[in-house]
Write an enzyme that holds these catalytic residues in place. Structure first.
Site, PDB file in Angstrom:
ATOM      1  NE  ARG A  54       0.464   1.439   3.306  1.00  0.00           N
ATOM      2  CZ  ARG A  54       1.456   2.275   3.524  1.00  0.00           C
ATOM      3  NH1 ARG A  54       2.697   1.828   3.604  1.00  0.00           N
ATOM      4  NH2 ARG A  54       1.226   3.557   3.646  1.00  0.00           N
ATOM      5  N   GLY A  55       0.289   2.366  -0.223  1.00  0.00           N
ATOM      6  CA  GLY A  55       1.082   3.590  -0.389  1.00  0.00           C
ATOM      7  C   GLY A  55       1.116   3.941  -1.858  1.00  0.00           C
ATOM      8  CB  ALA A  56       0.115   6.958  -3.715  1.00  0.00           C
ATOM      9  NE  ARG A  97      -6.161   0.665  -1.562  1.00  0.00           N
ATOM     10  CZ  ARG A  97      -5.442   1.200  -0.567  1.00  0.00           C
ATOM     11  NH1 ARG A  97      -4.132   1.005  -0.511  1.00  0.00           N
ATOM     12  NH2 ARG A  97      -6.029   1.943   0.360  1.00  0.00           N
ATOM     13  CD  GLN A 200      -2.631   2.588   6.880  1.00  0.00           C
ATOM     14  OE1 GLN A 200      -3.199   2.822   7.953  1.00  0.00           O
ATOM     15  NE2 GLN A 200      -3.306   2.517   5.736  1.00  0.00           N
ATOM     16  CG  ASP A 241      -3.170   7.950  -1.172  1.00  0.00           C
ATOM     17  OD1 ASP A 241      -3.074   8.525  -0.062  1.00  0.00           O
ATOM     18  OD2 ASP A 241      -2.786   6.779  -1.357  1.00  0.00           O
ATOM     19  CG  ASN A 251      -2.627  11.621   2.860  1.00  0.00           C
ATOM     20  OD1 ASN A 251      -2.011  10.842   2.144  1.00  0.00           O
ATOM     21  ND2 ASN A 251      -2.288  11.842   4.136  1.00  0.00           N
TER      22      ASN A 251
HETATM   23  C1  LIG Z   1       3.594   7.991   0.067  1.00  0.00           C
HETATM   24  S1  LIG Z   1       1.926   7.887  -0.277  1.00  0.00           S
HETATM   25  C2  LIG Z   1       1.348   7.071   1.114  1.00  0.00           C
HETATM   26  C3  LIG Z   1      -0.131   7.302   1.275  1.00  0.00           C
HETATM   27  O1  LIG Z   1      -0.832   6.081   1.037  1.00  0.00           O
HETATM   28  C4  LIG Z   1      -1.526   5.768   2.223  1.00  0.00           C
HETATM   29  O2  LIG Z   1      -2.746   5.121   1.983  1.00  0.00           O
HETATM   30  P1  LIG Z   1      -2.806   3.492   2.032  1.00  0.00           P
HETATM   31  O3  LIG Z   1      -1.933   3.066   3.170  1.00  0.00           O
HETATM   32  O4  LIG Z   1      -4.276   3.206   2.230  1.00  0.00           O
HETATM   33  O5  LIG Z   1      -2.297   3.049   0.682  1.00  0.00           O
HETATM   34  C5  LIG Z   1      -1.750   7.099   2.889  1.00  0.00           C
HETATM   35  O6  LIG Z   1      -2.784   7.821   2.274  1.00  0.00           O
HETATM   36  C6  LIG Z   1      -0.418   7.738   2.675  1.00  0.00           C
HETATM   37  O7  LIG Z   1      -0.349   9.118   2.821  1.00  0.00           O
END
Ligand SMILES: CSC[C@H]1O[C@H](OP(=O)(O)O)[C@H](O)[C@@H]1O
Length: 350
Positions: A54-56, A97, A200, A241, A251
């Site tokens: 996960r993480g954009a 996603r 997270q 994101d 975000n």
């Molecule tokens: C460096 S972008 C990370 C961004 O992604 C996270 O969402 P997720 O863990 O659901 O993919 C979160 O929005 C972070 O800021």
């Protein structure tokens, strides 16, 4: 700290190894480090959908390697008609996603690469996926420098969710600024929100900060405004994101309320994201698709249901912070202060 000990030198969210995609299963972190070995685009899509990765930016990099897997399989099946079949695989990846625009950015870039290929597409596609990965790491280090320079310091900062090596190709976006700011003596300590419901912050950001010996204090999401009121932080630093053309920022859920509290308490608010997270085709935050996941993620903790039986749960996993609450957007191309449509267009060169 010797470079070899730094987090990003030892842990990768996703990597290409021996002809397969290795994906660190972040659902098990920090107590278990296990890599999924994925051989098909569908498996990569499932890993993105189920948040093993996960993480954009990390999602985009995983998808890029997923395209390589798809092309290899389809070319082996039909060297003449593989393109049509790969197009279907890209659709499966795109459906994983909806919010992180990096997923679609990476798929479009890989699609442009494969369009002009003759013969076996795998070598060229793998080179392109590796460029996407390496460019992301370089962008993170550049953003680290640009963002850290905004922090006069020395001060504490607060961050939300995980934006480190686990969310990117390595080093991190907001956490990259924090790493660089700490190295320069501008940042003295980090308050990390736990980031319910997926944790997270508690599981991933805390792990990265402790590993890099950066003073970190884990707090409940609901304690963030109190920390700001205490005067212990000068900046809230978060990732994104998807950033709309007017500077509105999607975000992790909870970011919007951090921005409101920051403005109320005179704490500056920084968003750090590569240009692969900027979507100039989206006019403002209202047009950003916001992912809603199963309510059970809210009703449970550690896989155990803690909420009262029968209660419903609503689980939007992103929110939108209006540009007017953002003091600076940091990308690898530069900094947009008090972002607006004109500032975003100038930074993106459109
Ligand atoms: C460096 S972008 C990370 C961004 O992604 C996270 O969402 P997720 O863990 O659901 O993919 C979160 O929005 C972070 O800021």
């Amino acid at each position: 700290m010797p470079a070899a000990e730094k987090f990003q030198e030892t842990i990768q969210a996703v990597r290409w190894t021996d002809g397969a995609v290795e994906m660190l299963d972040q659902r098990l972190l920090p107590h278990t480090e296990a890599y999924l070995h994925l051989a098909t685009a569908a498996e990569v899509a499932a890993g993105i959908r189920d948040m093993a990765v996960r993480g954009a930016p990390a999602i985009g990099i995983a998808a890029a390697y997923g395209v390589v897997l798809a092309a290899r399989a389809r070319y082996a099946e039909d060297p003449a008609g593989w393109r049509e079949a790969v197009a279907a695989d890209l659709e499966v990846l795109a459906a994983a996603r909806p919010t992180a625009v990096n997923l679609f950015w990476a798929l479009e870039r890989m699609g442009r690469c494969l369009a002009g290929l003759e013969g076996d597409p795998v070598p060229a596609l793998l080179d392109e996926a590796r460029r996407i990965h390496e460019e992301d790491i370089a962008a993170n280090h550049r953003m680290g420098e640009l963002g850290a320079a905004l922090i006069e310091g020395p001060c504490g900062v607060l961050t939300h969710c995980n934006t480190g090596s686990l969310a990117t190709g390595g080093f991190g976006t907001a956490l990259g600024v924090i790493r660089q700011g700490f190295a320069e003596g501008r940042i003295t300590e980090v308050f990390a929100d736990e980031t319910r419901p997926w944790l997270q912050g508690a599981r991933l950001t805390a792990w990265e900060l402790v590993h890099d010996h950066i003073p970190a204090t884990l707090i409940a999401d609901s304690a963030a405004a109190l920390v700001m009121r205490s005067g212990k932080v000068g900046w809230v630093i978060v990732g994104s994101d998807r950033i709309a053309a007017n500077g509105d920022v999607a975000n992790k859920i909870g970011t919007y309320q951090l921005a409101v509290a920051a403005r109320y308490h005179g704490v500056k608010f920084m968003v750090v994201a590569p240009t692969s997270t900027v979507d100039m085709a989206v006019p403002d935050g209202a047009a950003i698709p916001i992912e809603t996941r199963a309510g059970e993620e809210v009703a449970s903790l550690g896989g155990q249901r803690v909420a009262a039986p029968g209660v419903q749960a609503w689980n939007p996993v992103f929110d939108v912070t209006p540009a007017e609450l953002v003091d600076a957007i940091v990308t690898e191309r530069g900094v947009v202060r008090s972002p607006d449509r004109a500032g975003m267009a100038a930074m993106m060169g459109v």
